[in-house]
Design an enzyme around this catalytic site. Structure first.
Site, short mmCIF file in Angstrom:
data_model
loop_
_atom_site.label_atom_id
_atom_site.label_comp_id
_atom_site.label_asym_id
_atom_site.label_seq_id
_atom_site.Cartn_x
_atom_site.Cartn_y
_atom_site.Cartn_z
CB SER A 1 -13.36 25.80 -29.36
OG SER A 1 -13.13 25.03 -30.52
CD GLU B 1 -18.95 21.54 -20.41
OE1 GLU B 1 -18.44 20.62 -21.06
OE2 GLU B 1 -19.00 22.71 -20.82
CG ASN C 1 -4.15 -5.20 12.69
OD1 ASN C 1 -3.54 -5.08 11.62
ND2 ASN C 1 -4.54 -6.37 13.17
CG HIS D 1 -42.08 19.15 -14.87
ND1 HIS D 1 -42.19 17.80 -14.61
CD2 HIS D 1 -42.99 19.77 -14.08
CE1 HIS D 1 -43.14 17.61 -13.70
NE2 HIS D 1 -43.64 18.78 -13.35
CB SER E 1 -0.95 0.00 1.21
OG SER E 1 -0.24 -0.17 2.41
CE LYS F 1 -18.07 25.51 -28.58
NZ LYS F 1 -19.35 25.04 -28.10
N1 ARG Z 1 -1.00 -1.58 5.02
C1 ARG Z 1 -1.97 -2.08 5.92
C2 ARG Z 1 -3.31 -1.39 5.68
O1 ARG Z 1 -3.31 -0.43 5.03
C3 ARG Z 1 -1.53 -1.83 7.35
C4 ARG Z 1 -2.11 -2.78 8.34
C5 ARG Z 1 -1.58 -4.13 8.11
N2 ARG Z 1 -1.94 -5.06 9.11
C6 ARG Z 1 -1.88 -6.34 8.90
N3 ARG Z 1 -2.23 -7.12 9.88
N4 ARG Z 1 -1.52 -6.83 7.73
O2 ARG Z 1 -4.32 -1.82 6.13
#
Ligand code: ARG
Length: 482
Positions: free
Chosen positions: A297, A310, A130, A176, A42, A303
């Protein structure tokens, strides 16, 4: 689980694409291939959370020392190391190593430990990625919600200012998209003010939902270390601590709240932009966008396109998609953390970036557009919009409304055939339809009088709109973050 694996000799790494051992290398003989690692990483998108991650780690280390879990020297060197890392990330000189850094948490911890040694390895005591990632997202969402509130406030201010500036300007009101009854431009603008004022309340609710500290939940069950959760929460400016460690690591409702606030804001922006696109067309001619909010344009020299309006309209789908994404990630996810949750971040980033960019563009458009008051007024005579008032005039003379409706219907049909407006009729012409008409009828269909007579609270009459502007001003001054 009984296993003979422990007795087996360490298996040599057989995977040729495998990268260096990660943080948890002790338990593993092999690592995923480079391709799989990339798939699982990530870092490319959660790098953006570095400020939150550093702040959380500093608060955690200080608390560990205060509780006597690590030494003060270790906490000091962790803090100095983190500050140095933060400075380098900020300056763009920090070296991430995508072959080992799965995410921002591991990148920072790896480099910290390389630099300060054993003390760096003590930072993660009593903490899991976590609760760490949950904390980072709480902090980020709380900050994004505050930015959303500021941007909404700016648009609300602009709408009220323009409503004040153009007080008294009459324009067609539509149902409408057909001309229905004349209204004040200020009333139309204030309709949007109230939408964005409600969005402000939603952004504030999202801010409050994020304002709870999950740190100390650890992996899912809490920890055996005597953490002072209240101290870390206070150091990070949270007003409360999450009451359940399992909910603490798996809750992403606050992110849903934020994305929902973004989505409805974007839907409102899209409705406003749709009207700006219509209004700036030659057919309506109600407004002209200023040059800085239009494009030309490459082929047609004449234009002037309302591109940004938009684009805001077009970007609405992606924000709605972000909301569906995050809801779908959570749907059916068993407690507690699942890697699915790694997918929570991109919808949050995309939704907030899109809505903040859109709010900025629309606030500029509304603030700088030129209003063609004359054209709006002219259009107010075009759609027979005083017909209801003409019928009401007959009702005032004692005729049942249904009969009055039928008479005025015939008048309108004849006017359409002859290409004249209601206001061009004479009293004599009117009395040929009903003897109940007299000179007062012409006053009844005067376009300003039509508007002015709508005096009930919340209506478009001048007095009612003045009251509304005063209420909008009061609402604006109460639109504060806390
Ligand atoms: N990169 C992970 C996320 O975005 C971090 C947490 C990862 N925890 C784990 N038990 N793999 O959620």
């Amino acid at each position: 689980m009984a296993s003979t694996a422990d007795m087996r000799p360490a298996k040599p790494a057989t995977n040729p694409g495998a990268a260096a051992k990660p943080l948890w290398g002790g338990r593993f003989a092999d690592a995923p291939s480079g391709e799989l690692e990339l798939f699982g990483a990530s870092l490319p998108f959660d790098q953006r959370l570095w400020r939150e991650d550093v702040a959380g780690s500093k608060a955690h280390a200080a608390m560990l020392a205060a509780q006597g879990i690590i030494s003060q020297e270790d906490a000091d060197s962790i803090e100095a190391g983190l500050d140095e890392i933060a400075g380098q990330i900020e300056a763009g000189t920090f070296s991430f190593d995508p072959s080992v850094d799965e995410d921002i948490h591991m990148a920072i911890e790896r480099v910290l430990t390389e630099r300060i040694g054993a003390a760096g390895g003590r930072l993660h005591t009593g903490r899991s990625r976590n609760d760490q990632v949950a904390l980072d997202l709480h902090l980020a969402c709380r900050g994004y919600a505050a930015s959303l509130m500021d941007a909404l406030d700016a648009l609300c201010q602009t709408l009220v200012s323009r409503a004040e500036e153009h007080m008294g300007v009459v324009m067609p009101g539509y149902t409408h998209l057909q001309p229905a009854q004349p209204v004040l431009l200020s009333h139309h603008l204030l309709a949007y003010f109230w939408m964005f004022h409600r969005d402000f309340a939603r952004a504030k609710a999202a801010h409050d939902a994020a304002d709870s500290c999950p740190l100390g939940s650890a992996a899912l069950a809490g920890t055996t270390y005597p953490l002072d959760r209240a101290a870390t929460a206070a150091a990070l400016g949270f007003s409360r601590v999450t009451p359940n460690s399992m909910d603490g690591v798996s809750n992403r409702d606050f992110a849903v709240d934020l994305i929902y606030a973004c989505t409805l804001t974007q839907v409102h922006l899209s409705r406003l932009c749709e009207e700006l696109v219509l209004w700036s067309s030659a057919e309506f001619g109600f407004v002209e966008m200023d040059d800085a909010h239009s494009t030309g344009s490459s082929i047609m020299p004449q234009k002037k396109n309302p591109d940004f309006a938009e684009l805001v309209r077009g970007k609405t789908g992606r924000v709605m998609g972000d909301l569906v994404s995050i809801l779908t990630i959570l749907k059916g996810l068993p407690l507690t953390y699942g890697k699915d949750l790694q997918e929570d971040k991109e919808p949050v980033f995309d939704a907030i970036d899109t809505v903040l960019g859109s709010l900025h563009a629309v606030t500029g458009m509304v603030g700088t557009m030129t209003v063609n008051e004359g054209r709006m007024r002219e259009a107010s005579y075009e759609g027979y919009m005083a017909a209801t008032d003409l019928a009401d005039y007959l009702v005032g003379k004692g005729l049942p409304f249904r009969e009055a409706h039928a008479i005025v219907g015939r008048i309108v049909a004849d006017c359409v055939r002859e290409g004249v407006s209601l206001q061009e009729l004479t009293t004599d012409e009117l009395t040929s339809y009903s003897a109940l008409f007299d000179e007062g009828a012409l006053d009844a269909i005067d376009i300003d009088r039509v508007v002015e007579r709508r005096r009930t609270y919340g209506a478009t009459g001048h007095e009612a709109v003045q009251t509304q502007i005063a209420e909008a001003r009061t609402a604006l001054s109460s639109q504060m973050r806390s």
